[in-house]
Design an enzyme around this catalytic site. Structure first.
Site, short mmCIF file in Angstrom:
data_model
loop_
_atom_site.label_atom_id
_atom_site.label_comp_id
_atom_site.label_asym_id
_atom_site.label_seq_id
_atom_site.Cartn_x
_atom_site.Cartn_y
_atom_site.Cartn_z
N SER A 154 6.94 32.15 -44.67
CA SER A 154 7.33 32.76 -43.41
C SER A 154 7.50 34.37 -43.11
CB SER A 154 8.76 32.02 -42.71
OG SER A 154 9.05 33.24 -42.09
N TYR A 167 16.87 30.82 -45.01
CA TYR A 167 15.91 30.30 -44.27
C TYR A 167 15.13 31.54 -45.16
CZ TYR A 167 11.84 29.46 -42.32
OH TYR A 167 10.45 29.29 -41.26
P1 NDP Z 1 9.42 21.44 -37.19
O1 NDP Z 1 10.84 21.59 -37.01
O2 NDP Z 1 8.19 20.90 -35.93
O3 NDP Z 1 8.30 19.95 -39.06
C1 NDP Z 1 8.82 20.78 -39.65
C2 NDP Z 1 8.99 19.10 -40.92
O4 NDP Z 1 9.69 19.00 -42.02
C3 NDP Z 1 8.78 17.92 -40.35
O5 NDP Z 1 7.95 17.28 -40.25
C4 NDP Z 1 10.36 17.25 -41.47
O6 NDP Z 1 10.53 16.08 -40.59
C5 NDP Z 1 10.22 17.67 -42.16
N1 NDP Z 1 11.09 17.79 -43.06
C6 NDP Z 1 12.52 18.35 -42.70
N2 NDP Z 1 13.79 18.13 -43.90
C7 NDP Z 1 12.84 17.66 -44.31
C8 NDP Z 1 13.22 16.27 -45.45
N3 NDP Z 1 14.90 17.19 -46.14
N4 NDP Z 1 12.06 16.04 -46.49
C9 NDP Z 1 10.64 15.68 -46.32
N5 NDP Z 1 10.80 15.82 -44.71
C10 NDP Z 1 11.70 16.87 -43.91
O7 NDP Z 1 9.01 22.36 -38.18
P2 NDP Z 1 6.84 23.49 -38.16
O8 NDP Z 1 6.02 22.66 -38.33
O9 NDP Z 1 7.39 24.60 -36.72
O10 NDP Z 1 7.87 24.25 -40.05
C11 NDP Z 1 6.72 23.86 -40.91
C12 NDP Z 1 6.57 24.73 -41.76
O11 NDP Z 1 5.95 26.28 -41.64
C13 NDP Z 1 8.01 24.74 -42.45
O12 NDP Z 1 8.02 25.21 -44.29
C14 NDP Z 1 8.54 25.93 -41.33
O13 NDP Z 1 9.35 27.01 -42.52
C15 NDP Z 1 6.57 26.78 -41.30
N6 NDP Z 1 7.07 28.52 -41.12
C16 NDP Z 1 6.94 27.98 -39.60
C17 NDP Z 1 7.17 28.52 -38.15
C18 NDP Z 1 6.86 28.91 -36.90
O14 NDP Z 1 6.67 29.14 -36.41
N7 NDP Z 1 6.53 27.43 -36.78
C19 NDP Z 1 6.78 29.42 -38.70
C20 NDP Z 1 6.84 29.84 -39.86
C21 NDP Z 1 6.58 29.43 -40.78
P3 NDP Z 1 11.54 15.12 -39.56
O15 NDP Z 1 10.54 15.27 -38.46
O16 NDP Z 1 11.25 14.18 -40.10
O17 NDP Z 1 12.89 15.77 -39.42
#
Ligand code: NDP
Length: 250
Positions: A154, A167
């Site tokens: 990020s 984070y």
């Molecule tokens: P979301 O919150 O939409 O999705 C996150 C996913 O991670 C979900 O499927 C969630 O599962 C899963 N998850 C969370 N906690 C756990 C856990 N304990 N065990 C297993 N799975 C878990 O986030 P994004 O799609 O936006 O983010 C994806 C990645 O991209 C992350 O690493 C984020 O930090 C990174 N990122 C995103 C940005 C953005 O603007 N969106 C910018 C920069 C980085 P569930 O749905 O079941 O909760």
């Protein structure tokens, strides 16, 4: 350039790719996209119903049969991850890539007030579990002809920012881990390690972090998939230890 890469159809044919956080957001779209380009996708996530939905979506687009791996990375033990390695070895026999995408935001608050339990939870999901899973699956990844591990960083991981707390620190640690793995493996294996920084993308996490923002002003996960495909495909052989920033102006 990885950002403007145009994937050829079936460029992931014959590859098995594990995606963490595959039930929602960027991970869901990455799983669907990898399947569309010919990969067998292993769907890891904490909410089984979401994994089932993605499983069905892959089947209906005619992709190879995926597998669901329900796992909550917050509580997962190393022994469970080693069992997972054994299971993948037995049932699939190979692993060519991991997209470490699962992540949680935690609190947006000064470190002085940061809840220490939340701090530990964010570090476990975003960083420690990512390390543990990578290590547990290394035997399979090293056996692949051209294995690829992709971590998700990020902008606040590259440049720590006030109020982003655990984070930002977890993402900094992820970038450091990718660098160390790269240094430790580059003369001994074809396995490569890189980070993707997607920039602001229209997902639930982004909406929580920026509640006042118009989501329609953001790119969608679909818009950024070419880099996700490129880093898993043989087109990126030789790309090692990079942090690929998908929206440099963000
Ligand atoms: P979301 O919150 O939409 O999705 C996150 C996913 O991670 C979900 O499927 C969630 O599962 C899963 N998850 C969370 N906690 C756990 C856990 N304990 N065990 C297993 N799975 C878990 O986030 P994004 O799609 O936006 O983010 C994806 C990645 O991209 C992350 O690493 C984020 O930090 C990174 N990122 C995103 C940005 C953005 O603007 N969106 C910018 C920069 C980085 P569930 O749905 O079941 O909760």
């Amino acid at each position: 350039d990885i950002r403007s890469f145009v994937p050829s159809s079936n460029c992931l044919d014959g590859k098995t790719i594990l995606v963490t956080g595959a039930g929602d957001g960027i991970g869901r779209v990455a799983a669907l996209t990898y399947a569309r380009y010919g990969a067998t996708v292993l769907l890891l996530g904490r909410t089984s119903s979401k994994l089932e939905y993605v499983y069905d979506e892959i089947e209906s687009l005619g992709g190879k049969q995926p597998a669901m791996l329900p796992m909550n990375l917050e509580g997962a033990t190393y022994a469970e991850m080693q069992q997972l390695e054994g299971l993948i070895n037995k049932e699939v026999g190979q692993l060519d890539g991991i997209l470490h995408n699962a992540g949680v935001l935690g609190q947006l608050t000064p470190l002085e007030m940061y809840d220490v339990d939340t701090f530990a939870q964010v570090m476990k999901v975003n960083f420690t579990a990512t390390f543990m899973l990578t290590q547990a699956l290394l035997p399979l990844l090293k056996d692949a002809d051209h294995g690829s591990v992709v971590f998700t960083s990020s902008t606040v991981g590259t440049h720590p920012r006030a109020f982003w707390g655990a984070y930002a620190l977890s993402k900094q640690a992820v970038e450091g881990m990718s660098d160390i793995f790269t240094q430790e493996t580059q003369n001994t294996t074809n396995l490569r390690f890189n980070c993707i920084n997607p920039g602001g993308i229209r997902t639930n996490m982004r909406a929580h972090a920026y509640p006042g923002e118009n989501p329609m002003s953001l790119k969608t996960p679909e818009d950024i998939m070419s880099a996700y495909v490129c880093l898993m495909s043989n087109e990126s052989i030789g790309v090692r230890g990079q942090v690929v920033e998908l929206q440099p102006k963000d």
